[in-house]
Design a protein around this motif. Structure first.
Motif, PDB file in Angstrom:
ATOM      1  N   SER A 157       0.820  -1.206   0.000  1.00 49.74           N
ATOM      2  CA  SER A 157       0.000   0.000   0.000  1.00 49.74           C
ATOM      3  C   SER A 157       0.855   1.257   0.000  1.00 49.74           C
ATOM      4  N   ARG A 158       0.428   2.261  -0.772  1.00 48.56           N
ATOM      5  CA  ARG A 158       1.118   3.556  -0.772  1.00 48.56           C
ATOM      6  C   ARG A 158       1.059   4.223   0.603  1.00 48.56           C
ATOM      7  N   PHE A 163      10.094   2.231   5.080  1.00 45.93           N
ATOM      8  CA  PHE A 163      11.352   2.823   4.645  1.00 45.93           C
ATOM      9  C   PHE A 163      12.561   2.289   5.415  1.00 45.93           C
ATOM     10  N   SER A 164      12.360   1.269   6.228  1.00 44.36           N
ATOM     11  CA  SER A 164      13.478   0.716   7.001  1.00 44.36           C
ATOM     12  C   SER A 164      14.434  -0.082   6.123  1.00 44.36           C
ATOM     13  N   ASP A 165      13.991  -0.431   4.925  1.00 47.31           N
ATOM     14  CA  ASP A 165      14.775  -1.278   4.026  1.00 47.31           C
ATOM     15  C   ASP A 165      14.527  -0.812   2.594  1.00 47.31           C
ATOM     16  N   PRO A 166      15.590  -0.571   1.789  1.00 47.67           N
ATOM     17  CA  PRO A 166      15.396  -0.094   0.406  1.00 47.67           C
ATOM     18  C   PRO A 166      14.549  -1.026  -0.460  1.00 47.67           C
ATOM     19  N   ILE A 173      11.341   6.779  -2.429  1.00 49.91           N
ATOM     20  CA  ILE A 173      12.459   7.260  -1.630  1.00 49.91           C
ATOM     21  C   ILE A 173      11.907   8.168  -0.538  1.00 49.91           C
ATOM     22  N   LYS A 174      12.353   7.966   0.690  1.00 51.14           N
ATOM     23  CA  LYS A 174      11.883   8.799   1.798  1.00 51.14           C
ATOM     24  C   LYS A 174      12.526  10.176   1.718  1.00 51.14           C
ATOM     25  N   VAL A 363       8.009  10.049  -6.420  1.00 51.23           N
ATOM     26  CA  VAL A 363       9.199   9.240  -6.142  1.00 51.23           C
ATOM     27  C   VAL A 363       9.685   9.496  -4.723  1.00 51.23           C
ATOM     28  N   ILE A 364       9.849  10.753  -4.371  1.00 49.54           N
ATOM     29  CA  ILE A 364      10.315  11.123  -3.029  1.00 49.54           C
ATOM     30  C   ILE A 364       9.104  11.525  -2.201  1.00 49.54           C
ATOM     31  N   ILE A 365       8.799  10.733  -1.190  1.00 49.29           N
ATOM     32  CA  ILE A 365       7.580  10.948  -0.402  1.00 49.29           C
ATOM     33  C   ILE A 365       7.910  10.930   1.080  1.00 49.29           C
ATOM     34  N   ASP A 366       6.978  11.390   1.890  1.00 53.44           N
ATOM     35  CA  ASP A 366       7.162  11.407   3.351  1.00 53.44           C
ATOM     36  C   ASP A 366       6.877  10.044   3.951  1.00 53.44           C
TER      37      ASP A 366
END
Length: 366
Positions: A157-158, A163-166, A173-174, A363-366
């Motif tokens: 889910s979006r 984000f603990s693991d790529p 990307i966080k 791509v880069i999200i919170d």
């Protein structure tokens, strides 16, 4: 062997290929589900398409997606009707196991999901396919239960990206990372190593590298730095270094971006920090170099650094960002430092992605 997945119409795919025998056996049809043969023929009649990987033997991989807006019924409860992408079929031939085609296929599916407006993506898998379940879980899919047919329902889910693991975060990307950087890849390796980073007005070079390198998402970069500046979780931009003659300023370019998944300092100042066997085991089948070349580098280089990366995205033909632009926009200051030592701010990284026609907000999200 084909270099990458191709989109084919069901009507052009041979249902009689032995590849499909296991799918016919797994899905004969019952009160809870349509049989595979009936489903396949229906898809062929309505002009549907599938992602197919083929070689001289026949079909080697077969992947099908479906847009949905309906409930997911579980043996214990149900999930509400929201917009989802269902991976309705995902199968890799036995002869392609360990070639990392499954990893590459999951990447393609998640890129498609990323570009869609669907909140979730999911797949159903029987217990016996343990390796497949572990592959999806590695990429952040979570098991939410079983459907009436007895299959595990795995969902990503979006709204709940880990984000603990790529791998689990892929392809997002966080935001608020400290730095980004560059990795420099010679053109003769780049074009098969990063199979979807296509070029415009430039001859694509095909190097003789392992198919597992071009098929998989995880890539290995070998360098000579005395220390590693990158860290796990950090985004990096892939710089395709033009080596075929003049015009470097316009033909060398950023084609894609990755996230670092592992860093290895194998040698420093002539001192071996690990054995070659250990290094070889860490690298596996992800390097463009054959074992003999890796051993030569291990023996001869005073410093030897390894960066493992996950191929997060690409700009595509006509969108790559050349050295001239990087130089003119303050993103390539190399007077006192080698390019791989450059530390880019998040603002600079976003700027380069935007120039590459990437929807940075997706791509880069919170």
């Amino acid at each position: 062997m084909a270099g990458k997945f191709l989109l084919k119409k069901f009507a052009d795919i041979d249902l009689g290929d032995s590849f499909f025998d296991s799918l016919k056996a797994d899905y004969p049809g019952n009160e809870n589900s349509t049989g595979f043969i009936e489903w396949f023929n229906k898809k062929a009649n309505n002009g549907s398409t599938a992602l197919v990987f083929e070689d001289e033997v026949g079909v080697g991989a077969f992947v099908v997606l479906k847009d949905e807006y309906e409930e997911i019924i579980l043996q214990e409860g149900r999930l509400p009707n929201i917009k989802r992408i269902k991976i309705s079929t995902f199968r890799i031939a036995e002869r392609f196991r360990r070639q990392r085609i499954g990893e590459g296929a999951i990447g393609l599916l998640l890129w498609k999901w990323q570009r869609s407006d669907s909140e979730e993506i999911y797949v159903t898998v029987f217990d016996k396919h343990k390796t497949l379940i572990s592959q999806f879980e590695r990429f952040g899919f979570k098991n939410v239960g079983k459907n009436p047919n007895g299959e595990n329902v795995l969902i990503k889910s979006r709204k709940n990206i880990d984000f603990s693991d790529p791998y689990k975060a892929f392809p997002f990307i966080k935001s608020n990372f400290d730095y980004a950087g560059y990795v420099i890849v010679d053109d003769n390796y780049h074009d098969t190593m990063f199979a979807y980073s296509e070029l415009a007005n430039t001859t694509s070079l095909q190097s003789k590298i392992s198919s597992s390198v071009s098929n998989g998402l995880s890539k290995i970069y070998v360098g000579k730095a005395s220390e590693i500046k990158h860290k796990v979780g950090e985004p990096v931009l892939v710089y395709r270094k033009y080596t075929q003659g003049t015009g470097k300023k316009y033909k060398s370019c950023i084609t894609s971006y990755c996230v670092v998944t592992d860093v290895i300092q194998a040698k420093a100042n002539g001192r071996c920090l690990m054995s070659f066997e250990t290094l070889k085991s860490r690298i596996g089948n992800k390097s463009v170099f054959h074992e003999a070349e890796l051993l030569r580098q291990y023996d001869e280089f005073r410093n030897l650094t390894i960066i493992e990366m996950l191929y997060y995205g690409y700009f595509g033909a006509g969108n790559n960002v050349n050295l001239n632009w990087l130089d003119n926009n303050g993103c390539w200051i190399t007077v006192e430092q080698y390019p791989t030592d450059i530390r880019l701010t998040e603002k600079q990284f976003r700027k380069i992605l935007t120039e590459g026609n990437v929807d940075v907000s997706n791509v880069i999200i919170d």
